[in-house]
Design an enzyme around this catalytic site. Sequence first.
Site, PDB file in Angstrom:
ATOM      1  N   CYS A   1     -41.036  83.924  20.758  1.00  0.00           N
ATOM      2  CA  CYS A   1     -41.492  82.990  19.716  1.00  0.00           C
ATOM      3  C   CYS A   1     -42.365  83.659  18.656  1.00  0.00           C
ATOM      4  CB  CYS A   1     -42.250  81.824  20.355  1.00  0.00           C
ATOM      5  SG  CYS A   1     -43.853  82.283  21.038  1.00  0.00           S
TER       6      CYS A   1
ATOM      7  N   GLN B   1     -56.996  91.525  45.387  1.00  0.00           N
ATOM      8  CA  GLN B   1     -57.348  90.793  44.167  1.00  0.00           C
ATOM      9  C   GLN B   1     -57.172  91.700  42.957  1.00  0.00           C
ATOM     10  OE1 GLN B   1     -61.291  88.518  45.047  1.00  0.00           O
ATOM     11  NE2 GLN B   1     -61.090  90.096  46.613  1.00  0.00           N
ATOM     12  N   ASN B   2     -56.826  92.953  43.200  1.00  0.00           N
ATOM     13  CA  ASN B   2     -56.750  93.923  42.094  1.00  0.00           C
ATOM     14  C   ASN B   2     -55.433  93.789  41.335  1.00  0.00           C
ATOM     15  OD1 ASN B   2     -59.154  94.706  43.112  1.00  0.00           O
ATOM     16  ND2 ASN B   2     -58.398  96.564  44.082  1.00  0.00           N
ATOM     17  N   VAL B   3     -55.516  94.059  40.044  1.00  0.00           N
ATOM     18  CA  VAL B   3     -54.327  93.945  39.197  1.00  0.00           C
ATOM     19  C   VAL B   3     -53.864  95.323  38.727  1.00  0.00           C
ATOM     20  CG1 VAL B   3     -54.952  91.617  38.405  1.00  0.00           C
ATOM     21  CG2 VAL B   3     -55.741  93.594  37.097  1.00  0.00           C
ATOM     22  N   ASP B   4     -54.500  96.385  39.272  1.00  0.00           N
ATOM     23  CA  ASP B   4     -54.253  97.733  38.738  1.00  0.00           C
ATOM     24  C   ASP B   4     -53.008  98.427  39.282  1.00  0.00           C
ATOM     25  OD1 ASP B   4     -55.151  98.590  41.302  1.00  0.00           O
ATOM     26  OD2 ASP B   4     -57.203  98.877  40.572  1.00  0.00           O
TER      27      ASP B   4
ATOM     28  N   CYS C   1     -46.164  84.770  27.490  1.00  0.00           N
ATOM     29  CA  CYS C   1     -46.424  84.061  26.232  1.00  0.00           C
ATOM     30  C   CYS C   1     -47.637  83.156  26.416  1.00  0.00           C
ATOM     31  CB  CYS C   1     -45.198  83.221  25.842  1.00  0.00           C
ATOM     32  SG  CYS C   1     -45.503  82.255  24.344  1.00  0.00           S
TER      33      CYS C   1
ATOM     34  N   HIS D   1     -53.816  88.150  42.108  1.00  0.00           N
ATOM     35  CA  HIS D   1     -54.237  87.922  40.717  1.00  0.00           C
ATOM     36  C   HIS D   1     -53.278  88.485  39.673  1.00  0.00           C
ATOM     37  CE1 HIS D   1     -58.700  87.208  42.078  1.00  0.00           C
ATOM     38  NE2 HIS D   1     -57.926  86.171  42.289  1.00  0.00           N
TER      39      HIS D   1
ATOM     40  N   TYR E   1     -58.738  94.357  27.849  1.00  0.00           N
ATOM     41  CA  TYR E   1     -57.597  94.669  28.724  1.00  0.00           C
ATOM     42  C   TYR E   1     -56.963  96.001  28.348  1.00  0.00           C
ATOM     43  CZ  TYR E   1     -57.734  90.511  31.550  1.00  0.00           C
ATOM     44  OH  TYR E   1     -58.137  89.573  32.451  1.00  0.00           O
TER      45      TYR E   1
ATOM     46  N   ARG F   1     -58.994  98.691  29.807  1.00  0.00           N
ATOM     47  CA  ARG F   1     -58.744  98.803  31.255  1.00  0.00           C
ATOM     48  C   ARG F   1     -57.379  99.438  31.524  1.00  0.00           C
ATOM     49  NH1 ARG F   1     -62.422  96.062  34.506  1.00  0.00           N
ATOM     50  NH2 ARG F   1     -61.031  96.311  36.274  1.00  0.00           N
TER      51      ARG F   1
HETATM   52  P1  OAD Z   1     -66.257  92.524  42.128  1.00  0.00           P
HETATM   53  O1  OAD Z   1     -66.428  93.399  40.934  1.00  0.00           O
HETATM   54  O2  OAD Z   1     -66.791  91.151  42.074  1.00  0.00           O
HETATM   55  O3  OAD Z   1     -66.934  93.227  43.373  1.00  0.00           O
HETATM   56  C1  OAD Z   1     -66.704  94.566  43.680  1.00  0.00           C
HETATM   57  C2  OAD Z   1     -67.465  94.872  44.947  1.00  0.00           C
HETATM   58  O4  OAD Z   1     -67.161  96.201  45.344  1.00  0.00           O
HETATM   59  C3  OAD Z   1     -68.996  94.783  44.806  1.00  0.00           C
HETATM   60  O5  OAD Z   1     -69.486  93.912  45.817  1.00  0.00           O
HETATM   61  C4  OAD Z   1     -69.462  96.219  44.985  1.00  0.00           C
HETATM   62  O6  OAD Z   1     -70.685  96.285  45.694  1.00  0.00           O
HETATM   63  C5  OAD Z   1     -68.335  96.809  45.818  1.00  0.00           C
HETATM   64  N1  OAD Z   1     -68.145  98.250  45.644  1.00  0.00           N
HETATM   65  C6  OAD Z   1     -68.103  98.959  44.490  1.00  0.00           C
HETATM   66  N2  OAD Z   1     -67.863 100.253  44.713  1.00  0.00           N
HETATM   67  C7  OAD Z   1     -67.739 100.400  46.045  1.00  0.00           C
HETATM   68  C8  OAD Z   1     -67.500 101.504  46.919  1.00  0.00           C
HETATM   69  N3  OAD Z   1     -67.335 102.728  46.435  1.00  0.00           N
HETATM   70  N4  OAD Z   1     -67.462 101.268  48.250  1.00  0.00           N
HETATM   71  C9  OAD Z   1     -67.639 100.006  48.746  1.00  0.00           C
HETATM   72  N5  OAD Z   1     -67.867  98.935  47.981  1.00  0.00           N
HETATM   73  C10 OAD Z   1     -67.919  99.116  46.657  1.00  0.00           C
HETATM   74  O7  OAD Z   1     -64.716  92.583  42.499  1.00  0.00           O
HETATM   75  P2  OAD Z   1     -63.818  91.530  43.258  1.00  0.00           P
HETATM   76  O8  OAD Z   1     -64.482  91.015  44.475  1.00  0.00           O
HETATM   77  O9  OAD Z   1     -62.485  92.170  43.373  1.00  0.00           O
HETATM   78  O10 OAD Z   1     -60.539  88.288  39.045  1.00  0.00           O
HETATM   79  O11 OAD Z   1     -63.742  90.397  42.180  1.00  0.00           O
HETATM   80  C11 OAD Z   1     -62.921  89.315  42.393  1.00  0.00           C
HETATM   81  C12 OAD Z   1     -62.264  88.896  41.119  1.00  0.00           C
HETATM   82  O12 OAD Z   1     -63.243  88.655  40.115  1.00  0.00           O
HETATM   83  C13 OAD Z   1     -61.366  89.938  40.494  1.00  0.00           C
HETATM   84  O13 OAD Z   1     -60.073  89.969  41.050  1.00  0.00           O
HETATM   85  C14 OAD Z   1     -61.304  89.494  39.091  1.00  0.00           C
HETATM   86  C15 OAD Z   1     -62.782  89.247  38.872  1.00  0.00           C
HETATM   87  O14 OAD Z   1     -63.078  88.453  37.824  1.00  0.00           O
HETATM   88  C16 OAD Z   1     -59.906  87.921  37.953  1.00  0.00           C
HETATM   89  O15 OAD Z   1     -59.846  88.633  36.969  1.00  0.00           O
HETATM   90  C17 OAD Z   1     -59.281  86.588  38.078  1.00  0.00           C
END
Ligand code: OAD
Length: 249
Positions: free
Chosen positions: A152, A100-103, A126, A118, A66, A69
């Site tokens: 704590c 779904q992004n945390v950034d 904690c 997320h 983390y 990141r």
């Molecule tokens: P993923 O990393 O699973 O998928 C990212 C997707 O973006 C992939 O399908 C890539 O092909 C696509 N991609 C990458 N670069 C790209 C670009 N320049 N143009 C178009 N597509 C592109 O990410 P999420 O679907 O967000 O959760 O993952 C879901 C969750 O899984 C995240 O929020 C996180 C992770 O574990 C937690 O941490 C709970």
Amino acid sequence: MTAPSALLDRLAQAKRVTVLTGSGVSAASGIPTFRGANGLWKNFRAEELASPEGFAKDPALVWEWYDWRRGLIAGAAPNRAHAILARWAKRFPHFRLVTQNVDGLHERAGSPDVIRLHGSIWELRCWKDCGAPPWEDPRASLAPLPPLCPRCGGLARPGVVWFGEMLPREPLMAAARATACDVFLALGTSSVVQPAAGFVFEAMARGAYAAEINLEETPASDSVHVSLRGDLQEALEDLEKALPPSGGD
Ligand code: OAD
């Protein structure tokens, strides 16, 4: 990439547009995705690090990931895809952005009212849930690791949703409501992590026209009305150029 006319027609007429983003939207900002090319960190899968079990086993390792990141995100800037989505909040009468992004890059690009499913990488909690309220820490690095709970003195954990954990109720409800729309766009998400992966199907069941944009095929590709294979920045720019001028620009 030429924007397909059916999608353009739908977008040109749409009042309610809902966009779901995944980590692919931040890839061009230099933030690695979880899956796909370069999706691994030191050969660990996201599920091994982003889970209560992974943290319990090796909190220092999870914090190292983390912290790495956080450093990347702190040094990154929103890209053209973030900027277009921020503009679209003004273009469409009812525009909802679910991520779904945390950034926090959507917020930094100026998107209002982002529905964050997320959590946030800048928030900490904690680990033992001693009753301390979650707190923000905007520093690029939290070293020395691991950070501790100010109440704590036990371990702190990232304020993000991990595998096997419930999503926060309010954003989940807001996202479910946002599936009632004219056009639903799934952008840069692998469409494998629930419940977000189900939203596009829910939207279609409620009558939405659905499109995805991704470099690769996903489990949603065969079901959506149009699946565009390509880079998000380019695809969104093509779409924006081809749409009629908007009053909000
Ligand atoms: P993923 O990393 O699973 O998928 C990212 C997707 O973006 C992939 O399908 C890539 O092909 C696509 N991609 C990458 N670069 C790209 C670009 N320049 N143009 C178009 N597509 C592109 O990410 P999420 O679907 O967000 O959760 O993952 C879901 C969750 O899984 C995240 O929020 C996180 C992770 O574990 C937690 O941490 C709970």
